[in-house]
Scaffold this motif. Structure first.
Motif, PDB file in Angstrom:
ATOM      1  N   THR A 113      15.714  31.190 -67.423  1.00 34.66           N
ATOM      2  CA  THR A 113      15.597  32.480 -66.749  1.00 34.66           C
ATOM      3  C   THR A 113      16.367  32.381 -65.441  1.00 34.66           C
ATOM      4  O   THR A 113      16.154  31.441 -64.665  1.00 34.66           O
ATOM      5  N   VAL A 114      17.263  33.322 -65.204  1.00 32.54           N
ATOM      6  CA  VAL A 114      18.111  33.277 -64.008  1.00 32.54           C
ATOM      7  C   VAL A 114      17.809  34.492 -63.132  1.00 32.54           C
ATOM      8  O   VAL A 114      17.798  35.632 -63.618  1.00 32.54           O
ATOM      9  N   VAL A 115      17.569  34.233 -61.864  1.00 34.81           N
ATOM     10  CA  VAL A 115      17.304  35.280 -60.886  1.00 34.81           C
ATOM     11  C   VAL A 115      18.476  35.353 -59.921  1.00 34.81           C
ATOM     12  O   VAL A 115      18.895  34.332 -59.367  1.00 34.81           O
ATOM     13  N   LEU A 116      19.025  36.543 -59.741  1.00 39.41           N
ATOM     14  CA  LEU A 116      20.051  36.731 -58.731  1.00 39.41           C
ATOM     15  C   LEU A 116      19.695  37.899 -57.835  1.00 39.41           C
ATOM     16  O   LEU A 116      18.745  38.636 -58.111  1.00 39.41           O
ATOM     17  N   PHE A 117      20.446  38.045 -56.757  1.00 38.29           N
ATOM     18  CA  PHE A 117      20.098  38.979 -55.689  1.00 38.29           C
ATOM     19  C   PHE A 117      21.298  39.843 -55.317  1.00 38.29           C
ATOM     20  O   PHE A 117      22.426  39.359 -55.290  1.00 38.29           O
ATOM     21  N   THR A 118      21.049  41.086 -54.983  1.00 30.58           N
ATOM     22  CA  THR A 118      22.076  41.836 -54.280  1.00 30.58           C
ATOM     23  C   THR A 118      22.078  41.372 -52.822  1.00 30.58           C
ATOM     24  O   THR A 118      21.097  40.793 -52.352  1.00 30.58           O
ATOM     25  N   PRO A 119      23.165  41.628 -52.085  1.00 33.87           N
ATOM     26  CA  PRO A 119      23.082  41.458 -50.635  1.00 33.87           C
ATOM     27  C   PRO A 119      22.107  42.482 -50.058  1.00 33.87           C
ATOM     28  O   PRO A 119      21.795  43.492 -50.696  1.00 33.87           O
ATOM     29  N   HIS A 120      21.643  42.228 -48.847  1.00 36.80           N
ATOM     30  CA  HIS A 120      20.795  43.217 -48.195  1.00 36.80           C
ATOM     31  C   HIS A 120      21.675  44.309 -47.585  1.00 36.80           C
ATOM     32  O   HIS A 120      22.901  44.180 -47.511  1.00 36.80           O
ATOM     33  N   ASP A 121      21.048  45.383 -47.167  1.00 33.67           N
ATOM     34  CA  ASP A 121      21.745  46.494 -46.514  1.00 33.67           C
ATOM     35  C   ASP A 121      21.746  46.240 -45.010  1.00 33.67           C
ATOM     36  O   ASP A 121      20.696  46.281 -44.372  1.00 33.67           O
ATOM     37  N   PRO A 122      22.920  45.953 -44.401  1.00 34.44           N
ATOM     38  CA  PRO A 122      22.959  45.645 -42.976  1.00 34.44           C
ATOM     39  C   PRO A 122      23.031  46.874 -42.086  1.00 34.44           C
ATOM     40  O   PRO A 122      23.301  46.761 -40.891  1.00 34.44           O
ATOM     41  N   GLY A 123      22.774  48.061 -42.648  1.00 35.69           N
ATOM     42  CA  GLY A 123      22.930  49.289 -41.886  1.00 35.69           C
ATOM     43  C   GLY A 123      22.059  49.382 -40.649  1.00 35.69           C
ATOM     44  O   GLY A 123      22.420  50.068 -39.690  1.00 35.69           O
ATOM     45  N   ALA A 124      20.901  48.703 -40.660  1.00 36.10           N
ATOM     46  CA  ALA A 124      19.994  48.779 -39.511  1.00 36.10           C
ATOM     47  C   ALA A 124      20.332  47.759 -38.431  1.00 36.10           C
ATOM     48  O   ALA A 124      19.715  47.778 -37.362  1.00 36.10           O
ATOM     49  N   ALA A 125      21.299  46.884 -38.689  1.00 37.27           N
ATOM     50  CA  ALA A 125      21.652  45.822 -37.742  1.00 37.27           C
ATOM     51  C   ALA A 125      22.981  46.146 -37.077  1.00 37.27           C
ATOM     52  O   ALA A 125      24.035  46.090 -37.715  1.00 37.27           O
ATOM     53  N   ALA A 126      22.935  46.494 -35.800  1.00 41.28           N
ATOM     54  CA  ALA A 126      24.142  46.947 -35.108  1.00 41.28           C
ATOM     55  C   ALA A 126      25.276  45.935 -35.192  1.00 41.28           C
ATOM     56  O   ALA A 126      26.441  46.298 -35.350  1.00 41.28           O
ATOM     57  N   GLY A 127      24.955  44.655 -35.130  1.00 38.61           N
ATOM     58  CA  GLY A 127      25.984  43.634 -35.114  1.00 38.61           C
ATOM     59  C   GLY A 127      26.726  43.489 -36.433  1.00 38.61           C
ATOM     60  O   GLY A 127      27.828  42.921 -36.462  1.00 38.61           O
ATOM     61  N   PHE A 128      26.136  43.977 -37.524  1.00 41.84           N
ATOM     62  CA  PHE A 128      26.739  43.794 -38.848  1.00 41.84           C
ATOM     63  C   PHE A 128      26.994  45.116 -39.574  1.00 41.84           C
ATOM     64  O   PHE A 128      27.451  45.123 -40.712  1.00 41.84           O
TER      65      PHE A 128
END
Length: 254
Positions: A113-128
């Motif tokens: 069984t393989v688990v993968l992830f999307t990246p997170h949404d950096p919209g709330a982080a001003a630096g990113f």
């Protein structure tokens, strides 16, 4: 499902950076340790390897960790990579997704069984925030890869809890202990594994004046952003001198 051999692959996200625990290897715990401990609580025969190293980009993760994990014969694999690639001045996301797709195909072909992830949404982080488009494109690619290979997906982008700054460490790039706990819960829920993990209690949000916010921003620049940029310019990684936390089958930390 009962999982007896869990292999965690990736970068600082999976190594556990931000979830400080001086008693553990590399001085961190992290969501993968927390998942492994929950699996061990349910089934005492469960063993765990964590090959993740902070600072690694996708290709080194695949080259160093995927075949090593396959050779160990896990029945559960989690893999997260690509975040460090997205932070570089330029990135070919199509090529990144192709490498990811091949790696996931090889892992699922083992029957694990393989688990993968999307990246997170950096919209709330001003630096990113300026990189939000890159993160969104890779997130959609990860959803397609998960569908293609019948992998389990943790859609980090849609976990809106992470808009709360208290789920992030001082560096604003890695999750705090509360963030890692929340991710462990998300992974176990995605797997359909019963657990008793609860969200960690959060301190009240501080009310900062404009001057205090400016001082906090300066502290972040001098304490993290500056040294991070310096390593990038020198071609040095924070993980260069580190070894995997658990390179062989181990009893998860209790």
């Amino acid at each position: 499902m009962t999982y007896l051999r869990y292999a965690a692959l990736g970068d600082s996200f999976t190594e556990g950076v931000g979830d400080v625990d001086p008693a553990l290897p590399n001085g961190v715990r992290g969501w993968a340790d927390r998942v492994a401990t929950a699996l061990h609580t349910a089934q005492s025969d469960t063993r765990y390897v964590n090959l993740a190293i902070r600072g690694r980009k996708l290709v080194p993760i695949v080259e160093e960790q995927v075949d090593a994990a396959i050779a160990l014969g896990p029945d559960l694999v989690t893999i997260h990579a690509g975040g460090n690639d997205l932070l570089r001045p330029s990135v070919d996301i199509t090529a990144l997704a192709a490498v990811y797709d091949d790696a996931i195909g090889r892992l699922t072909a083992t029957g694990a069984t393989v688990v993968l992830f999307t990246p997170h949404d950096p919209g709330a982080a001003a630096g990113f925030r300026a990189l939000r488009g890159r993160f969104a494109i890779l997130a959609e690619a990860m959803r397609e890869i998960a569908d293609r290979h019948d992998a389990v997906l943790v859609d980090y982008w849609r976990l809106r809890d992470y808009d709360d700054v208290r789920l992030w460490s001082f560096d604003r790039l890695h999750m705090s202990a509360a963030g890692h706990q929340r991710m462990a819960m998300a992974v176990l829920d995605a797997l359909g594994v019963d657990h008793d993990l609860q969200t960690l209690e959060l301190a009240p949000l501080p009310e900062l004046s404009t001057a205090e916010q400016a001082r906090q921003a300066l502290t972040w620049v001098t304490g993290f952003a500056g040294p991070w940029l310096g390593r990038r310019l020198r071609g040095v990684s924070s993980g260069d001198t580190l070894a995997p936390k658990y390179p062989d089958w181990s009893v998860p930390p209790q």
